[in-house]
Enzyme design. Structure first.
Site, PDB file in Angstrom:
ATOM      1  N   GLY A 258      47.310 -61.967   4.154  1.00  0.00           N
ATOM      2  CA  GLY A 258      47.481 -60.550   3.854  1.00  0.00           C
ATOM      3  C   GLY A 258      48.653 -59.952   4.591  1.00  0.00           C
ATOM      4  N   ASP A 259      48.879 -60.382   5.833  1.00  0.00           N
ATOM      5  CA  ASP A 259      50.042 -59.913   6.589  1.00  0.00           C
ATOM      6  C   ASP A 259      51.336 -60.422   5.958  1.00  0.00           C
ATOM      7  OD1 ASP A 259      48.593 -58.645   8.937  1.00  0.00           O
ATOM      8  OD2 ASP A 259      47.802 -60.670   9.043  1.00  0.00           O
ATOM      9  N   ARG A 260      51.317 -61.684   5.499  1.00  0.00           N
ATOM     10  CA  ARG A 260      52.482 -62.228   4.801  1.00  0.00           C
ATOM     11  C   ARG A 260      52.774 -61.420   3.539  1.00  0.00           C
ATOM     12  NH1 ARG A 260      57.126 -64.615   5.564  1.00  0.00           N
ATOM     13  NH2 ARG A 260      57.431 -62.444   4.938  1.00  0.00           N
TER      14      ARG A 260
END
Length: 481
Positions: A258-260
């Site tokens: 999700g951060d990516r």
């Protein structure tokens, strides 16, 4: 080459640890697995991971987050040093950290420690928000976005702000360009607004579409992209949603995906891409992240490298990693090769058909020197960097590798694809690489080729086409006077 636009990341940083080993027995005093041969990896987490990944894309990144004087805060400062500019907010308590215990890559247990929260905003943090040209807000519910909420609201009125929501966080400030909840987070936030789930709507896609539409209105967001794991992401502007599918089904460690996704989407918006293109790029980036090992590849001192420029004679590392990860997950690796000079419909049809036969497609492309040896001094018409860029832009292509020899045997021996795809025009040709592919139980598969499509034919027609400088005043071919 255009320099990627800078980013400001504001949110709650974490420090993550992985204890990885193997399990061969249960403990004699309790029915629990014994993890042995431990290896400890430390990496940034939360907003710090998003900032780390954006920096790995070649961006100038500033991270505004709460840090203290505790050991975890000091460790995170060391991890981020020389990669990310830090603006520290005062913190009450110790920095939150989490430790995962894994066996053969599978999580067995997670330990959370530290409950520190951002205490207050600073003038430096507010100034960074006022000057930012693109902002990613990563709200993990530990106060960093809360103490700067008014500054974030002001920024959202003038510049792209992407809000990466999490279960303990708050709703985005009004006016964000894009919010990126997971399907579970979107369901929870939509329920908070009073949106009821249709009992008959058990389909995940239908539920995500309803939740996204609800949240666009409730949050006054320009768009909401609901991330759906291996399925991709569903993008809504408040009406009929757009499904952006994952280019390949991969199985692996999704921690940090999700951060990516959020870091890539924010970066592409900062570069001037429209929202749909940013979400499409983010889906591809998150898929590659999981396929290449996810969080397990991000140990201290091992920041993920940007995709390398193609170099003659060496396949890209990303292509080899993609093939290895898909193979390890039990998937089918497909490879196809060629010069791909003036990419045309015949090429695209072949690549699309090849991709449908497996779980990833690696395209092996001749270097410029290899093309010249095969096609003559006037080729390639398109240089290697541009050919690779166009191939990577195709939805059906997962990775591109380059070879400098006349034939791709050396590269194939490294990739070891299950399927080597060729056009049907090779049906009566003895392929020199066929025996090599068979040596690891691979298979050469021919696909129908579209008649009348060839680079040489296109080039010849282009050369014969009347040039504007040779047109008569009435538009007919002839000498201009």
């Amino acid at each position: 080459m255009t320099t990627p636009a800078p980013l400001l990341v504001v949110g709650d940083a974490l420090l993550d640890h992985d204890l990885s080993g193997r399990v061969e027995r249960l403990a004699p005093d309790a029915p629990v697995p014994v993890v042995s041969d431990l290896r400890r990896d430390t990496r940034p987490g939360g907003a710090a991971l998003a900032a780390w990944l954006a920096a790995a894309d070649g961006r100038d990144v500033t991270l505004v987050t709460a840090l203290g004087d505790d050991p975890a805060s000091e460790a995170l400062r060391a991890v981020l040093a020389d990669r990310v500019r830090l603006i520290a907010l005062p913190m009450s308590g110790a920095l939150s950290s989490k430790t995962r215990v894994l066996a053969e890559g599978r999580p067995l247990l997670r330990l959370d420690d530290g409950g520190g929260r951002a205490r207050e905003a600073t003038a430096e943090g507010r100034r960074a928000l006022a000057e930012a040209t693109a902002i990613l807000a990563a709200d993990y519910g530990r106060g960093a976005t809360d103490v700067l909420r008014d500054a974030l609201a002001g920024a959202a009125a003038r510049t792209p702000v992407v809000w990466d929501t999490h279960p303990r966080g708050q709703a985005p400030v009004p006016g964000v360009c894009l919010a990126t909840p997971s399907a579970a987070e979107a369901r929870a936030f939509a329920a908070r607004t009073g949106g009821d789930r249709d009992p008959a709507a058990d389909d995940e896609l239908r539920t995500a579409a309803r939740d996204a539409e609800t949240l666009v209105t409730a949050w006054r967001a320009a768009a909401v992209a609901v991330t759906m794991g291996g399925r991709g992401a569903l993008l809504s502007y408040g009406g009929t949603p757009l499904m952006v599918p994952s280019p390949v089904t991969v199985h692996g460690d999704a921690c940090g995906a999700g951060d990516r996704f959020a870091a890539t989407a924010t970066g592409l918006l900062a570069d001037g891409r429209h929202t749909e293109a940013a979400v499409r790029g983010a889906v591809h980036a998150a898929t590659r992240y999981v396929a290449e090992g996810g969080a397990g590849t991000l140990g201290v001192g091992q920041a993920p490298e940007p995709a390398p420029s193609p170099a003659a004679g060496e396949p890209t590392d990303a292509a080899l990693r993609t093939a290895a990860r898909v193979r390890a997950a039990g998937g089918t690796v497909v490879a196809a090769g060629g010069c791909f000079d003036l990419l045309h419909a015949g090429h695209v049809a072949l690549l699309q058909a090849a991709r449908r036969t497996g779980d990833c497609l690696v395209v092996c492309v001749n270097s410029d020197a290899s093309v010249r040896r095969r096609k003559g001094g006037g080729r390639p018409l398109v240089p290697l960097a541009d050919r690779v860029r166009v191939l990577r832009a195709l939805e059906c292509v997962d990775a591109v590798a380059v070879f400098d020899e006349d034939t791709p045997e050396r590269l194939l021996a490294e990739l070891r694809p299950h399927i080597w795809a060729k056009g049907g025009d090779y049906a009566r040709t003895d392929l020199p690489e066929a025996s090599l592919v068979a040596s690891w139980d691979g298979q050469v598969v021919l696909f129908p080729y579209l008649d009348g499509r060839s680079t040489s034919g296109i080039a010849e027609r282009a050369a014969l086409a009347p040039h504007p400088a040779r047109l008569a005043p009435d538009g007919r071919p002839g000498a201009r006077r």
